[in-house]
Design an enzyme around this catalytic site. Structure first.
Site, short mmCIF file in Angstrom:
data_model
loop_
_atom_site.label_atom_id
_atom_site.label_comp_id
_atom_site.label_asym_id
_atom_site.label_seq_id
_atom_site.Cartn_x
_atom_site.Cartn_y
_atom_site.Cartn_z
N LYS A 219 0.84 -1.21 0.00
CA LYS A 219 0.00 0.00 0.00
C LYS A 219 0.87 1.26 0.00
CE LYS A 219 -0.35 -0.32 5.05
NZ LYS A 219 -1.19 -0.85 6.13
N ARG B 259 -10.72 -0.25 14.86
CA ARG B 259 -10.55 0.52 13.63
C ARG B 259 -11.50 0.00 12.56
NH1 ARG B 259 -4.63 0.95 10.79
NH2 ARG B 259 -5.18 -1.14 10.10
N TYR C 156 14.07 31.65 3.96
CA TYR C 156 12.83 32.33 4.34
C TYR C 156 12.83 32.72 5.80
CZ TYR C 156 10.41 31.07 -0.01
OH TYR C 156 10.02 30.96 -1.30
N MET D 121 9.80 24.92 0.17
CA MET D 121 8.94 23.93 -0.48
C MET D 121 9.75 23.00 -1.39
SD MET D 121 5.57 24.41 -2.87
CE MET D 121 4.63 25.29 -1.66
C1 LIG Z 1 -0.46 -1.88 6.81
C2 LIG Z 1 -0.99 -3.14 7.31
C3 LIG Z 1 -0.13 -4.24 7.54
C4 LIG Z 1 1.37 -4.15 7.48
O1 LIG Z 1 1.86 -3.60 8.68
P1 LIG Z 1 3.43 -3.44 8.96
O2 LIG Z 1 3.50 -2.97 10.36
O3 LIG Z 1 3.91 -2.41 7.99
O4 LIG Z 1 4.06 -4.75 8.72
C5 LIG Z 1 -0.71 -5.45 7.87
N1 LIG Z 1 -2.05 -5.57 8.02
C6 LIG Z 1 -2.88 -4.53 7.83
C7 LIG Z 1 -4.34 -4.73 8.02
C8 LIG Z 1 -2.40 -3.29 7.49
O5 LIG Z 1 -3.23 -2.26 7.34
#
Ligand SMILES: *Cc1c(COP(=O)(O)O)cnc(C)c1O
Length: 366
Positions: A38, A135, A263, A312
């Site tokens: 991700k 969550r 700046y 920036m």
């Molecule tokens: C991001 C995520 C992971 C990976 O977590 P890490 O701490 O980066 O290994 C695993 N499971 C879920 C549901 C996540 O959102």
């Protein structure tokens, strides 16, 4: 158009392989491995990572549908779990053979009505349960209702049941984590009673893999560890660094005592100085908190601290004692320790620092 920015994030695929094998060595022989790509592969390059690993892992996961579509569009055939899909994305998700995490009755119902409308045949889905993170996820008490909706339904196939640890890196929260693991076991027990079978079960992220081997179940979800960080110094030092950030000196200035740099006159020279301007700034993920000496770069193997405020698109660094020229190479970081220091000095953690490296910066695969 090809990105011709001189500032470049280099991605070491050999280091990725090393880290993958490190975590594989922590697993039992038949424990499956899901790799989380991700947020552009934690700020690296999700497509390159996925292409490189597609025959070495069982699953990929992304957070959002778009991220999964990007992987499919570049030819990735490996199963991809979308961890946080939205009701409005489900149609596109199915069109791209992405596998949804269904975490609430609202999205489960939406998916079921889509699956009937599209006449899907055993479409793989994943069910998430909340065990304390609060969550995403169903609760234990939802199982009978989920079973009444899904049992005997041939449009879908439950591929996995999973949960997520909230503090797996924190040794002081061992009781909390063990409680989560126990809750998950109760959930899988009740699930099996309600459904008559149990699909793949998984719970561990990077720190879960390292700290809770008893909770590996059938599969683990490896994220930040793949990219070289283990949320713990002694473990991180066993991993290889994957990403390094490189730039060059755009211009050198000679500053007289009493003159200012940057700046809001963020630095007033208390002695004659030499500064170098580097083409990277807060729009690229270098937090303004790293200004005024909290961040640094390396030029000719010497440390040059950031002078004044981060702009920036630029930073100025102190090269008073470094013999260098315009055009010379600059390393912003090339090891985990520097990333940890930058994250700490910006009031955050490597996860945020890495994923904040903007898409304006070129990615280069080594
Ligand atoms: C991001 C995520 C992971 C990976 O977590 P890490 O701490 O980066 O290994 C695993 N499971 C879920 C549901 C996540 O959102």
């Amino acid at each position: 158009m090809k990105n011709n920015h001189v500032t470049s994030l280099k991605i070491d695929l050999n280091a990725v392989d090393f880290n993958l094998n490190y975590f594989k060595s922590k697993l039992k022989k038949n424990t499956k491995l899901l790799v989380v790509v991700k947020a552009f592969g934690y700020g690296s390059d999700a497509v390159s990572i996925a292409k490189h690993l597609q025959n070495k892992v069982d699953y990929f996961a992304v957070a959002y549908t778009d991220e999964g579509i990007t992987l499919r569009s570049s030819g990735i055939k490996t199963p991809i779990v979308v961890l946080h899909p939205q009701v409005v994305n489900l149609e596109l998700l199915v069109a791209n053979q992405l596998e949804p995490n269904l975490y609430s009755h609202r999205i489960l119902d939406a998916f079921l009505s889509l699956s009937k409308r599209k006449n899907l045949d055993e479409y793989p889905i994943h069910l998430k349960f909340n065990t304390g993170l609060n969550r995403l996820g169903f609760s234990l008490d939802d199982i009978p209702k989920i079973a009444s909706k899904l049992k005997g339904n041939k449009t879908i196939k439950i591929s996995s049941v999973f949960s997520h640890l909230g503090a797996s890196e924190d040794k002081n929260e061992k009781t909390f984590s063990c409680n989560q693991i126990d809750k998950f076991k109760t959930i899988t027990f009740d699930f099996k009673k309600a459904f008559g079978f149990i699909p793949t079960q998984h719970m561990c992220n990077t720190s879960g893999i390292l700290n809770y081997p008893e909770a590996h179940f059938d599969m683990v979800r490896l994220g930040i560890g793949l990219y070289g960080f283990a949320n713990e110094k002694s473990k991180t030092s066993e991993l290889k660094n994957v990403v390094s950030l490189h730039s060059c000196v755009s211009q050198i200035h000679t500053i007289k005592k009493g003159e200012s740099v940057g700046y809001n006159r963020g630095c007033i020279a208390n002695r004659p100085m030499k500064t170098a301007t580097i083409p990277i700034g807060h729009a690229d993920g270098i937090s303004r908190k790293l200004g005024k000496g909290m961040g640094f770069v390396s030029i000719k193997n010497q440390r040059a601290f950031i002078v004044g405020n981060v702009c920036m698109d630029m930073i100025m660094v102190d090269i008073s004692d470094i013999d260098c020229n315009e055009g010379d190479a600059v390393i912003i970081f090339d090891n985990q320790k520097t990333v940890e220091t930058f994250a700490k000095n910006s009031g955050t953690i490597p996860y945020e620092f890495l994923t904040a490296i903007s898409q304006r910066i070129k990615r280069e695969i080594l």
